[in-house]
Design an enzyme around this catalytic site. Structure first.
Site, PDB file in Angstrom:
ATOM      1  N   HIS A   1      57.704  16.789  -7.044  1.00 40.95           N
ATOM      2  CA  HIS A   1      56.872  17.103  -5.872  1.00 40.95           C
ATOM      3  C   HIS A   1      57.161  16.040  -4.822  1.00 40.95           C
ATOM      4  O   HIS A   1      56.628  14.952  -4.864  1.00 40.95           O
ATOM      5  CB  HIS A   1      55.396  17.097  -6.277  1.00 40.95           C
ATOM      6  CG  HIS A   1      54.443  17.155  -5.119  1.00 40.95           C
ATOM      7  ND1 HIS A   1      54.333  18.253  -4.305  1.00 40.95           N
ATOM      8  CD2 HIS A   1      53.551  16.260  -4.645  1.00 40.95           C
ATOM      9  CE1 HIS A   1      53.414  18.017  -3.373  1.00 40.95           C
ATOM     10  NE2 HIS A   1      52.928  16.817  -3.556  1.00 40.95           N
TER      11      HIS A   1
ATOM     12  N   GLY B   1      53.891  20.759  -1.130  1.00 35.63           N
ATOM     13  CA  GLY B   1      54.402  20.167   0.095  1.00 35.63           C
ATOM     14  C   GLY B   1      54.942  21.166   1.104  1.00 35.63           C
ATOM     15  O   GLY B   1      55.515  20.765   2.111  1.00 35.63           O
TER      16      GLY B   1
ATOM     17  N   PRO C   1      52.007  25.116  -4.432  1.00 36.24           N
ATOM     18  CA  PRO C   1      51.463  24.815  -3.101  1.00 36.24           C
ATOM     19  C   PRO C   1      49.973  24.545  -3.123  1.00 36.24           C
ATOM     20  O   PRO C   1      49.236  25.107  -3.938  1.00 36.24           O
ATOM     21  CB  PRO C   1      51.736  26.116  -2.332  1.00 36.24           C
ATOM     22  CG  PRO C   1      51.679  27.178  -3.382  1.00 36.24           C
ATOM     23  CD  PRO C   1      52.179  26.557  -4.658  1.00 36.24           C
ATOM     24  N   GLY C   2      49.536  23.664  -2.254  1.00 36.03           N
ATOM     25  CA  GLY C   2      48.115  23.464  -2.012  1.00 36.03           C
ATOM     26  C   GLY C   2      47.831  23.958  -0.610  1.00 36.03           C
ATOM     27  O   GLY C   2      47.385  25.083  -0.379  1.00 36.03           O
TER      28      GLY C   2
ATOM     29  N   TYR D   1      44.608  10.157   7.968  1.00 37.90           N
ATOM     30  CA  TYR D   1      46.041  10.285   8.261  1.00 37.90           C
ATOM     31  C   TYR D   1      46.357  10.397   9.738  1.00 37.90           C
ATOM     32  O   TYR D   1      47.515  10.589  10.099  1.00 37.90           O
ATOM     33  CB  TYR D   1      46.624  11.540   7.592  1.00 37.90           C
ATOM     34  CG  TYR D   1      46.175  11.809   6.193  1.00 37.90           C
ATOM     35  CD1 TYR D   1      46.494  10.917   5.162  1.00 37.90           C
ATOM     36  CD2 TYR D   1      45.455  12.945   5.872  1.00 37.90           C
ATOM     37  CE1 TYR D   1      46.090  11.179   3.860  1.00 37.90           C
ATOM     38  CE2 TYR D   1      45.047  13.209   4.570  1.00 37.90           C
ATOM     39  CZ  TYR D   1      45.363  12.318   3.578  1.00 37.90           C
ATOM     40  OH  TYR D   1      44.965  12.576   2.297  1.00 37.90           O
TER      41      TYR D   1
ATOM     42  N   CYS E   1      27.661   6.645  11.927  1.00 36.83           N
ATOM     43  CA  CYS E   1      27.580   5.316  12.516  1.00 36.83           C
ATOM     44  C   CYS E   1      28.812   4.533  12.113  1.00 36.83           C
ATOM     45  O   CYS E   1      28.767   3.668  11.230  1.00 36.83           O
ATOM     46  CB  CYS E   1      26.308   4.622  12.061  1.00 36.83           C
ATOM     47  SG  CYS E   1      24.892   5.434  12.783  1.00 36.83           S
ATOM     48  N   GLU E   2      29.913   4.872  12.740  1.00 35.87           N
ATOM     49  CA  GLU E   2      31.202   4.280  12.410  1.00 35.87           C
ATOM     50  C   GLU E   2      32.151   4.670  13.538  1.00 35.87           C
ATOM     51  O   GLU E   2      32.296   5.856  13.851  1.00 35.87           O
ATOM     52  CB  GLU E   2      31.674   4.867  11.067  1.00 35.87           C
ATOM     53  CG  GLU E   2      33.061   4.504  10.701  1.00 35.87           C
ATOM     54  CD  GLU E   2      33.167   3.701   9.406  1.00 35.87           C
ATOM     55  OE1 GLU E   2      32.152   3.529   8.706  1.00 35.87           O
ATOM     56  OE2 GLU E   2      34.281   3.257   9.127  1.00 35.87           O
TER      57      GLU E   2
ATOM     58  N   TYR F   1      42.285  20.217   1.971  1.00 42.12           N
ATOM     59  CA  TYR F   1      41.871  18.814   2.049  1.00 42.12           C
ATOM     60  C   TYR F   1      40.759  18.635   3.081  1.00 42.12           C
ATOM     61  O   TYR F   1      40.694  17.633   3.779  1.00 42.12           O
ATOM     62  CB  TYR F   1      43.085  17.901   2.332  1.00 42.12           C
ATOM     63  CG  TYR F   1      44.217  18.184   1.376  1.00 42.12           C
ATOM     64  CD1 TYR F   1      44.095  17.812   0.041  1.00 42.12           C
ATOM     65  CD2 TYR F   1      45.356  18.878   1.769  1.00 42.12           C
ATOM     66  CE1 TYR F   1      45.093  18.117  -0.870  1.00 42.12           C
ATOM     67  CE2 TYR F   1      46.361  19.185   0.869  1.00 42.12           C
ATOM     68  CZ  TYR F   1      46.224  18.803  -0.446  1.00 42.12           C
ATOM     69  OH  TYR F   1      47.211  19.109  -1.348  1.00 42.12           O
TER      70      TYR F   1
HETATM   71  C1  LIG Z   1      48.873  17.533  -3.967  1.00 39.13           C
HETATM   72  C2  LIG Z   1      49.875  18.145  -4.849  1.00 39.13           C
HETATM   73  C3  LIG Z   1      50.416  19.398  -4.557  1.00 39.13           C
HETATM   74  C4  LIG Z   1      50.077  20.168  -3.310  1.00 39.13           C
HETATM   75  O1  LIG Z   1      50.529  19.550  -2.171  1.00 39.13           O
HETATM   76  P1  LIG Z   1      50.475  20.353  -0.789  1.00 39.13           P
HETATM   77  O2  LIG Z   1      51.093  19.420   0.180  1.00 39.13           O
HETATM   78  O3  LIG Z   1      49.054  20.622  -0.490  1.00 39.13           O
HETATM   79  O4  LIG Z   1      51.257  21.602  -0.988  1.00 39.13           O
HETATM   80  C5  LIG Z   1      51.293  19.937  -5.450  1.00 39.13           C
HETATM   81  N1  LIG Z   1      51.640  19.294  -6.579  1.00 39.13           N
HETATM   82  C6  LIG Z   1      51.131  18.092  -6.889  1.00 39.13           C
HETATM   83  C7  LIG Z   1      51.530  17.441  -8.150  1.00 39.13           C
HETATM   84  C8  LIG Z   1      50.244  17.475  -6.047  1.00 39.13           C
HETATM   85  O5  LIG Z   1      49.763  16.263  -6.369  1.00 39.13           O
END
Ligand SMILES: *Cc1c(COP(=O)(O)O)cnc(C)c1O
Length: 417
Positions: A189, A225, A267-268, A309, A338-339, A374
């Site tokens: 990854h 990613g 994918p996330g 980020y 408050c920051e 996220y």
């Molecule tokens: C966070 C993560 C993902 C997902 O990442 P994205 O950028 O959201 O697609 C996939 N695999 C692993 C192991 C991760 O830690």
């Protein structure tokens, strides 16, 4: 990709209706967008959702029904997956644990429930092997190089804590053998994004690593990613090209090993980012010298990506009086905390910047877009603010999938002595 700075509805439901019914700040997800992203990845043998991006159990269930499997990085995420109806047996594994450590609870859980493990550290091999010898495992490899501009999002190379260093492969194979663990898969990854030259390098590293491990390999995972557009100038990734590079590696491995090798993607953000919106109400508008601030009822307790980020999110205004012809002005958008870092318009390094948005009035809604990954999952109770509610829109119907936390719930674990 085009983003507009005025928005009246999400998936056909008016923003004021959503805000009136469920309150603000509020996360709203459009199921159709999530499912459309799933369809784009069907070429892969398994789509494994990195649930850490958006782990509400109703979202997980939606994905399960669409044939998606999940990744879990903690005991809590395994627990969520099971609550969402995922089982512990099947091909591809419905739930896989993938982390760089086992805390004691997670180790116990993967052993008791027989959850497959993707090991991101050599120590994990021993810790699992000692209590559950004879299992199949996969290895997350750090090929020795990474990608990405941010130290906080780089997932390869010497500076990264993730995965097993490529030079430690032989040692890890010995560890596995000592415990009778069979290495059936590899995972990288790195997050090459749209940089296909870099991706080709990752693919090559995967191929070389798989050849070193040998024919016990049955799956390779491209990790996550995959980028999604956050700005009008961002283009969509060419999934066919991405798939083709990985598929070529898979084909060659199949020929060498003389058995099928399955190709997973993990994918996330790609599945959930664009589907999510954070609706907030503008509660104060003030000037500080030459700067105009819009202050919202949502802060970095609800969406931390900008402060963490310097992430950019598209924003739009829903004028409560219906007048969409408001002049544009340059503003800074901040939250209630408050920051001083509680600013949604900031760049990496914490530099506050201005955004062109329609002139607003108190009570207008400001919608932070592409907030489905996220976002809610990184919510906190900082300043004793409740975690925001979440709503899922499906087939024109909005359903509450997480109610807003109550003030008593914030205190629920505290003990007054
Ligand atoms: C966070 C993560 C993902 C997902 O990442 P994205 O950028 O959201 O697609 C996939 N695999 C692993 C192991 C991760 O830690």
């Amino acid at each position: 990709m085009t983003f507009s700075n005025v928005r009246r509805e999400i998936a056909g439901i008016s923003i004021s209706e959503l805000a009136n019914q469920f309150g603000t700040p509020l996360y709203v997800y459009d199921a159709a967008t999530i499912l459309a992203r799933v369809e784009e990845l069907r070429q892969f043998d398994a789509i494994r959702f990195a649930q850490k991006a958006c782990s509400n159990i109703s979202i997980l269930k939606l994905l399960r029904k669409a044939g998606v499997v999940v990744d879990a990085v903690s005991a809590g995420e395994i627990h969520r997956a099971l609550k969402a109806g995922f089982t512990t047996t099947g091909e591809p594994a419905p739930v896989q644990y993938c982390a760089d450590i086992f805390d004691r609870q997670a180790l116990q859980m993967v052993v008791d429930l027989n959850i497959p493990v993707n090991c991101g550290s050599p120590d994990m091999i021993d810790q699992l092997g000692e209590v559950a010898p004879g299992r199949n495992i996969t290895l997350r490899i750090n090929p020795g190089f990474g990608h990405g501009h941010s130290q906080k999002t780089n997932t390869g190379g010497e500076q990264s804590k993730h995965g097993i260093w490529h030079e430690d492969l032989a040692d890890c194979m010995q560890r596995a053998e000592r415990h009778g663990l069979k290495i059936t898969g590899l995972h990288m990854h790195i997050g090459s994004g749209t940089d296909f030259e870099h991706l080709a390098q990752v693919c090559k590293a995967m191929e070389n690593t798989a050849l070193k491990v040998g024919s016990s390999i049955q799956t390779i995972s491209a990790g996550g990613g995959l980028p999604t557009p956050y700005r009008s100038s961002d283009n969509r990734i060419d999934i066919d090209c991405y798939f083709k590079l990985w598929d070529e590696v898979r084909q060659r491995l199949q020929e060498t090993f003389q058995h099928p090798v399955s190709l997973e993607i993990e994918p996330g953000r790609y599945l959930s980012a664009e589907a999510g919106f954070l609706i907030s109400e503008i509660r104060a508008i003030k000037t500080m010298g030459s700067n105009t601030f819009y202050l919202l009822d949502a802060g970095f307790n609800n969406l931390a990506r900008p402060i963490l980020y310097g992430a950019y999110h598209p924003m739009s205004i829903m004028p409560r009086d219906g007048n969409e012809n408001r002049p544009l002005q340059e503003v800074i958008v901040g939250g209630p905390l408050c920051e001083s870092g509680d600013i949604f318009t900031q760049e990496e390094g914490g530099f506050v910047c201005r955004r062109q948005l329609p002139a607003a009035q108190i009570g207008d809604y400001l919608i932070i877009e592409c907030a489905g990954a996220y976002g809610s999952v990184m919510g906190s109770n900082y300043n004793s603010k409740p975690l925001a509610g979440e709503v899922l829109i499906r087939d024109g119907k909005a359903s509450l999938i997480r109610r807003t936390q109550t003030l008593d719930e914030i205190l629920a674990q505290e003990v007054l002595i």
